[in-house]
Design a protein around this motif. Structure first.
Motif, mmCIF file in Angstrom:
data_model
loop_
_atom_site.group_PDB
_atom_site.id
_atom_site.type_symbol
_atom_site.label_atom_id
_atom_site.label_comp_id
_atom_site.label_asym_id
_atom_site.label_seq_id
_atom_site.Cartn_x
_atom_site.Cartn_y
_atom_site.Cartn_z
ATOM 1 N N LYS A 102 0.834 -1.207 0.000
ATOM 2 C CA LYS A 102 0.000 0.000 0.000
ATOM 3 C C LYS A 102 0.868 1.257 0.000
ATOM 4 O O LYS A 102 0.582 2.224 -0.702
ATOM 5 N N GLU A 160 0.818 4.689 -2.167
ATOM 6 C CA GLU A 160 0.697 6.007 -1.549
ATOM 7 C C GLU A 160 1.788 6.950 -2.055
ATOM 8 O O GLU A 160 1.583 8.162 -2.111
ATOM 9 N N LYS A 208 -12.328 -1.253 -1.746
ATOM 10 C CA LYS A 208 -12.759 -0.136 -0.904
ATOM 11 C C LYS A 208 -11.553 0.685 -0.453
ATOM 12 O O LYS A 208 -11.568 1.923 -0.541
ATOM 13 N N GLU A 209 -10.501 0.018 -0.004
ATOM 14 C CA GLU A 209 -9.303 0.706 0.458
ATOM 15 C C GLU A 209 -8.622 1.460 -0.678
ATOM 16 O O GLU A 209 -8.165 2.596 -0.503
ATOM 17 N N LYS A 214 -10.058 2.568 -3.475
ATOM 18 C CA LYS A 214 -10.913 3.707 -3.838
ATOM 19 C C LYS A 214 -10.718 4.846 -2.845
ATOM 20 O O LYS A 214 -10.630 6.019 -3.235
ATOM 21 N N ASN A 215 -10.644 4.520 -1.564
ATOM 22 C CA ASN A 215 -10.439 5.554 -0.549
ATOM 23 C C ASN A 215 -9.108 6.271 -0.738
ATOM 24 O O ASN A 215 -9.019 7.491 -0.542
ATOM 25 N N LEU A 216 -8.076 5.548 -1.126
ATOM 26 C CA LEU A 216 -6.781 6.171 -1.384
ATOM 27 C C LEU A 216 -6.868 7.118 -2.578
ATOM 28 O O LEU A 216 -6.307 8.219 -2.549
ATOM 29 N N ILE A 231 -9.595 8.686 -3.637
ATOM 30 C CA ILE A 231 -10.393 9.836 -3.193
ATOM 31 C C ILE A 231 -9.535 10.777 -2.348
ATOM 32 O O ILE A 231 -9.593 12.008 -2.514
ATOM 33 N N LYS A 232 -8.727 10.210 -1.477
ATOM 34 C CA LYS A 232 -7.813 11.009 -0.647
ATOM 35 C C LYS A 232 -6.874 11.848 -1.514
ATOM 36 O O LYS A 232 -6.444 12.927 -1.109
#
Length: 141
Positions: free
Chosen positions: A79, A83, A114-115, A117-119, A121-122
């Motif tokens: 991950k 990032e 989900k994780e 997609k959240n990254l 969006i962040k």
């Protein structure tokens, strides 16, 4: 192989492939060559960034999407590499992202979506690139 030798070999081959690709929709496995190495993000950056900048510039120019790979993201614990790579890609003008399950078994289908997609969006990304019959369609996350 030494981490540096392996990484340089992998990314030089990826850069050659991206440059020579006549037709391609998605860059997958950006971290496959180092997936099982125990590299910190800083060590990865030092080795891979010169290649990634060129790779990303080429895929941006060719409208090739950047894939977030669930197997790497979740199962191999990379991950942090995503990032690091996502903002780099965006800083160069990249906007096209896809999610890939890399599912070799049914229970891994959409693992980590989900994780991931959240990254995105962040990082200010609210759409995914989807291809149907080789045509790009942007869909909301």
């Amino acid at each position: 192989m030494d981490d540096d030798v392996l990484s340089n070999d992998y990314y030089s081959r990826m850069l050659d492939a991206v440059k020579s690709a006549k037709f391609c929709n998605i860059l997958t496995h950006f971290d496959y060559g180092v997936r099982r190495l125990n590299l910190s993000v800083n060590a990865f950056r030092l080795i891979a960034e010169p290649y990634l900048v060129n790779i990303f510039k080429n895929i941006i120019e060719k409208n090739i999407a950047f894939e977030l790979n669930a197997k790497s993201f979740i199962k191999y614990g990379n991950k942090e590499l995503y990032e690091y790579a996502i903002p780099l890609y965006i800083s160069l003008g990249g906007k096209l992202f896809t999610l890939g399950s890399d599912a070799h078994v049914a229970e891994d289908y959409e693992l980590g979506f989900k994780e991931m997609k959240n990254l995105l969006i962040k990082n200010g990304i609210f759409e995914l690139a989807v291809y149907q019959k080789q045509q790009l369609i942007m869909v909301n996350i």
